[in-house]
Enzyme design. Structure first.
Site, PDB file in Angstrom:
ATOM      1  N   ARG A 177       2.500  -6.185   9.456  1.00 56.38           N
ATOM      2  CA  ARG A 177       1.956  -5.042   9.957  1.00 56.38           C
ATOM      3  C   ARG A 177       2.318  -4.794  11.368  1.00 56.38           C
ATOM      4  O   ARG A 177       2.491  -3.685  11.825  1.00 56.38           O
ATOM      5  CB  ARG A 177       0.419  -5.270  10.082  1.00 56.38           C
ATOM      6  CG  ARG A 177       0.053  -5.092   8.590  1.00 56.38           C
ATOM      7  CD  ARG A 177      -1.527  -5.826   8.602  1.00 56.38           C
ATOM      8  NE  ARG A 177      -2.468  -5.374   7.319  1.00 56.38           N
ATOM      9  CZ  ARG A 177      -3.383  -5.960   6.974  1.00 56.38           C
ATOM     10  NH1 ARG A 177      -3.889  -7.107   7.614  1.00 56.38           N
ATOM     11  NH2 ARG A 177      -4.097  -5.459   5.816  1.00 56.38           N
ATOM     12  N   THR A 190      -5.062  -6.875  10.989  1.00 55.30           N
ATOM     13  CA  THR A 190      -5.367  -5.770  10.245  1.00 55.30           C
ATOM     14  C   THR A 190      -5.079  -4.420  10.991  1.00 55.30           C
ATOM     15  O   THR A 190      -4.404  -3.312  10.427  1.00 55.30           O
ATOM     16  CB  THR A 190      -6.944  -5.762  10.145  1.00 55.30           C
ATOM     17  OG1 THR A 190      -7.555  -6.692   9.340  1.00 55.30           O
ATOM     18  CG2 THR A 190      -7.457  -4.482   9.310  1.00 55.30           C
ATOM     19  N   GLU A 220      -9.891 -10.955  -7.382  1.00 54.87           N
ATOM     20  CA  GLU A 220      -8.784  -9.780  -7.109  1.00 54.87           C
ATOM     21  C   GLU A 220      -7.505  -9.905  -8.024  1.00 54.87           C
ATOM     22  O   GLU A 220      -7.192  -8.806  -8.790  1.00 54.87           O
ATOM     23  CB  GLU A 220      -8.423  -9.904  -5.677  1.00 54.87           C
ATOM     24  CG  GLU A 220      -9.566  -9.542  -4.865  1.00 54.87           C
ATOM     25  CD  GLU A 220      -8.986  -9.217  -3.193  1.00 54.87           C
ATOM     26  OE1 GLU A 220      -9.901  -9.055  -2.524  1.00 54.87           O
ATOM     27  OE2 GLU A 220      -7.985  -9.540  -2.845  1.00 54.87           O
ATOM     28  N   TYR A 276     -12.279  -2.058  -3.702  1.00 56.77           N
ATOM     29  CA  TYR A 276     -12.665  -2.371  -2.018  1.00 56.77           C
ATOM     30  C   TYR A 276     -14.154  -2.344  -2.260  1.00 56.77           C
ATOM     31  O   TYR A 276     -14.925  -1.763  -0.840  1.00 56.77           O
ATOM     32  CB  TYR A 276     -12.259  -1.149  -1.299  1.00 56.77           C
ATOM     33  CG  TYR A 276     -10.907  -1.655  -0.790  1.00 56.77           C
ATOM     34  CD1 TYR A 276     -10.569  -2.937  -0.017  1.00 56.77           C
ATOM     35  CD2 TYR A 276      -9.586  -1.052  -1.089  1.00 56.77           C
ATOM     36  CE1 TYR A 276      -9.318  -3.313   0.678  1.00 56.77           C
ATOM     37  CE2 TYR A 276      -8.371  -1.317  -0.484  1.00 56.77           C
ATOM     38  CZ  TYR A 276      -8.213  -2.389   0.316  1.00 56.77           C
ATOM     39  OH  TYR A 276      -7.006  -3.032   0.519  1.00 56.77           O
ATOM     40  N   HIS A 294      -2.065  -5.443   1.444  1.00 58.11           N
ATOM     41  CA  HIS A 294      -3.748  -6.166   1.441  1.00 58.11           C
ATOM     42  C   HIS A 294      -3.134  -7.418   1.074  1.00 58.11           C
ATOM     43  O   HIS A 294      -2.221  -7.765   0.271  1.00 58.11           O
ATOM     44  CB  HIS A 294      -4.163  -5.386   0.395  1.00 58.11           C
ATOM     45  CG  HIS A 294      -5.317  -6.191  -0.309  1.00 58.11           C
ATOM     46  ND1 HIS A 294      -6.776  -6.242   0.267  1.00 58.11           N
ATOM     47  CD2 HIS A 294      -5.526  -7.073  -1.135  1.00 58.11           C
ATOM     48  CE1 HIS A 294      -7.441  -7.137  -0.281  1.00 58.11           C
ATOM     49  NE2 HIS A 294      -6.726  -7.883  -1.141  1.00 58.11           N
ATOM     50  N   PHE A 313     -15.055   3.581   6.880  1.00 52.88           N
ATOM     51  CA  PHE A 313     -13.870   3.943   6.657  1.00 52.88           C
ATOM     52  C   PHE A 313     -13.672   4.002   4.956  1.00 52.88           C
ATOM     53  O   PHE A 313     -12.405   4.213   4.467  1.00 52.88           O
ATOM     54  CB  PHE A 313     -12.671   2.996   7.335  1.00 52.88           C
ATOM     55  CG  PHE A 313     -13.121   1.505   7.049  1.00 52.88           C
ATOM     56  CD1 PHE A 313     -12.625   1.026   5.836  1.00 52.88           C
ATOM     57  CD2 PHE A 313     -13.711   0.819   7.922  1.00 52.88           C
ATOM     58  CE1 PHE A 313     -12.748  -0.319   5.835  1.00 52.88           C
ATOM     59  CE2 PHE A 313     -14.001  -0.447   7.774  1.00 52.88           C
ATOM     60  CZ  PHE A 313     -13.474  -0.867   6.590  1.00 52.88           C
ATOM     61  N   LYS A 335       0.790  -1.286   0.008  1.00 55.68           N
ATOM     62  CA  LYS A 335      -0.104   0.009  -0.050  1.00 55.68           C
ATOM     63  C   LYS A 335       0.742   1.331   0.261  1.00 55.68           C
ATOM     64  O   LYS A 335       1.857   1.188   0.361  1.00 55.68           O
ATOM     65  CB  LYS A 335      -1.078   0.020   1.306  1.00 55.68           C
ATOM     66  CG  LYS A 335      -1.877  -1.215   0.990  1.00 55.68           C
ATOM     67  CD  LYS A 335      -2.809  -1.163   2.348  1.00 55.68           C
ATOM     68  CE  LYS A 335      -4.025  -1.968   2.327  1.00 55.68           C
ATOM     69  NZ  LYS A 335      -4.891  -1.997   3.488  1.00 55.68           N
ATOM     70  N   ASN A 360      -1.940   0.350   6.792  1.00 55.81           N
ATOM     71  CA  ASN A 360      -1.642  -0.973   7.339  1.00 55.81           C
ATOM     72  C   ASN A 360      -0.685  -1.652   6.233  1.00 55.81           C
ATOM     73  O   ASN A 360      -0.376  -3.019   6.367  1.00 55.81           O
ATOM     74  CB  ASN A 360      -2.396  -1.640   8.044  1.00 55.81           C
ATOM     75  CG  ASN A 360      -3.540  -2.204   7.092  1.00 55.81           C
ATOM     76  OD1 ASN A 360      -3.579  -1.839   5.576  1.00 55.81           O
ATOM     77  ND2 ASN A 360      -4.754  -2.553   7.436  1.00 55.81           N
ATOM     78  N   ARG A 410      -1.768 -14.134   4.737  1.00 61.32           N
ATOM     79  CA  ARG A 410      -2.333 -13.123   5.731  1.00 61.32           C
ATOM     80  C   ARG A 410      -1.617 -13.411   7.089  1.00 61.32           C
ATOM     81  O   ARG A 410      -1.671 -12.518   7.966  1.00 61.32           O
ATOM     82  CB  ARG A 410      -3.789 -13.861   5.547  1.00 61.32           C
ATOM     83  CG  ARG A 410      -4.620 -13.133   4.589  1.00 61.32           C
ATOM     84  CD  ARG A 410      -6.019 -13.213   4.747  1.00 61.32           C
ATOM     85  NE  ARG A 410      -6.678 -12.368   5.837  1.00 61.32           N
ATOM     86  CZ  ARG A 410      -7.081 -11.012   5.793  1.00 61.32           C
ATOM     87  NH1 ARG A 410      -7.197 -10.306   4.478  1.00 61.32           N
ATOM     88  NH2 ARG A 410      -7.291 -10.534   6.882  1.00 61.32           N
TER      89      ARG A 410
HETATM   90  N1  UDP Z   1      -9.825  -0.444   7.233  1.00 62.47           N
HETATM   91  C1  UDP Z   1      -9.770   0.993   7.912  1.00 62.47           C
HETATM   92  N2  UDP Z   1     -10.545   0.973   9.385  1.00 62.47           N
HETATM   93  C2  UDP Z   1     -11.139  -0.325   9.734  1.00 62.47           C
HETATM   94  C3  UDP Z   1     -11.045  -1.313   9.148  1.00 62.47           C
HETATM   95  C4  UDP Z   1     -10.449  -1.500   7.929  1.00 62.47           C
HETATM   96  O1  UDP Z   1      -9.407   1.894   7.500  1.00 62.47           O
HETATM   97  O2  UDP Z   1     -11.591  -0.042  10.900  1.00 62.47           O
HETATM   98  C5  UDP Z   1      -9.012  -0.478   6.188  1.00 62.47           C
HETATM   99  C6  UDP Z   1      -7.586  -1.037   6.283  1.00 62.47           C
HETATM  100  O3  UDP Z   1      -6.720  -0.613   5.430  1.00 62.47           O
HETATM  101  C7  UDP Z   1      -7.909  -2.487   6.012  1.00 62.47           C
HETATM  102  C8  UDP Z   1      -9.135  -2.245   4.821  1.00 62.47           C
HETATM  103  O4  UDP Z   1      -9.539  -1.421   5.397  1.00 62.47           O
HETATM  104  O5  UDP Z   1      -6.743  -3.241   5.509  1.00 62.47           O
HETATM  105  C9  UDP Z   1      -9.858  -3.517   4.428  1.00 62.47           C
HETATM  106  O6  UDP Z   1     -10.302  -4.089   5.587  1.00 62.47           O
HETATM  107  P1  UDP Z   1     -10.450  -5.534   6.032  1.00 62.47           P
HETATM  108  O7  UDP Z   1     -11.529  -5.664   7.125  1.00 62.47           O
HETATM  109  O8  UDP Z   1     -10.828  -6.352   4.873  1.00 62.47           O
HETATM  110  O9  UDP Z   1      -8.875  -5.935   6.538  1.00 62.47           O
HETATM  111  P2  UDP Z   1      -7.827  -6.911   5.691  1.00 62.47           P
HETATM  112  O10 UDP Z   1      -8.280  -7.930   5.153  1.00 62.47           O
HETATM  113  O11 UDP Z   1      -6.835  -5.756   4.887  1.00 62.47           O
HETATM  114  O12 UDP Z   1      -6.875  -7.080   7.015  1.00 62.47           O
HETATM  115 MG    MG Z   2      -9.815  -8.083   3.563  1.00 59.36          MG
END
Ligand code: UDP
Ligand code: MG
Length: 140
Positions: free
Chosen positions: A104, A93, A128, A51, A117, A59, A11, A114, A87
């Protein structure tokens, strides 16, 4: 267990801090192979489409603005259980919850910025990957 492919994005917070190499070293050390890769700058609309599952979340606007704010590296990782392994290497996250040694935990600046992705399931991985790459660009 099976060989899988998953979509990874480095990112803007990470590309701007010159962390591409350090992040990819973690993937490679974990046995994941980068089988496709490009550095691109997304428009806000392209980030929004990627997204769209989060379109109703509070968010979403901030996330899509952030993803379009600087270049990203989109890549396909391949390996044994690649979706889960990616992951695991990424960490939770929210970096405050991420296990020590994960990307992370080491590099993320906040729950939003963070650093990486990763696809969360086989179906989303397929979608994707197809969003960014044609079959001809997956070179093994
Ligand atoms: N995100 C955020 N605030 C939140 C949760 C998620 O800004 O409270 C952002 C963050 O960049 C995250 C992305 O949205 O990586 C996608 O969220 P997801 O829950 O899918 O998390 P990931 O799969 O990336 O761990
Ligand atoms: Mg996700």
């Amino acid at each position: 267990m099976a060989i899988e492919r998953t979509l990874s994005i480095i990112k803007p917070d990470a590309t701007t801090r010159n962390l591409t190499g350090k992040i990819n070293a973690k993937f490679e050390d974990a046995g994941l192979r980068i089988v496709a890769q490009k550095r691109i700058q997304l428009t806000k609309a392209q980030a929004g489409e990627f997204y769209k599952v989060h379109a109703e979340r509070p968010f979403y606007d901030e996330l899509t603005t952030f993803m379009a704010s600087a270049p990203v590296v989109v890549q396909v990782l391949e390996g044994e259980s690649a979706i889960a392994k990616n992951r695991e290497v990424m960490g939770a996250t929210n970096p405050a919850d991420a296990a020590p040694g994960t990307i992370r935990a080491e590099f993320a600046e906040s729950v939003g910025e963070n650093s990486v992705h990763g696809s969360d399931a086989p179906e989303t991985a397929k979608e994707e990957i197809a969003y960014f790459f044609s079959g001809l660009e997956l070179v093994g």
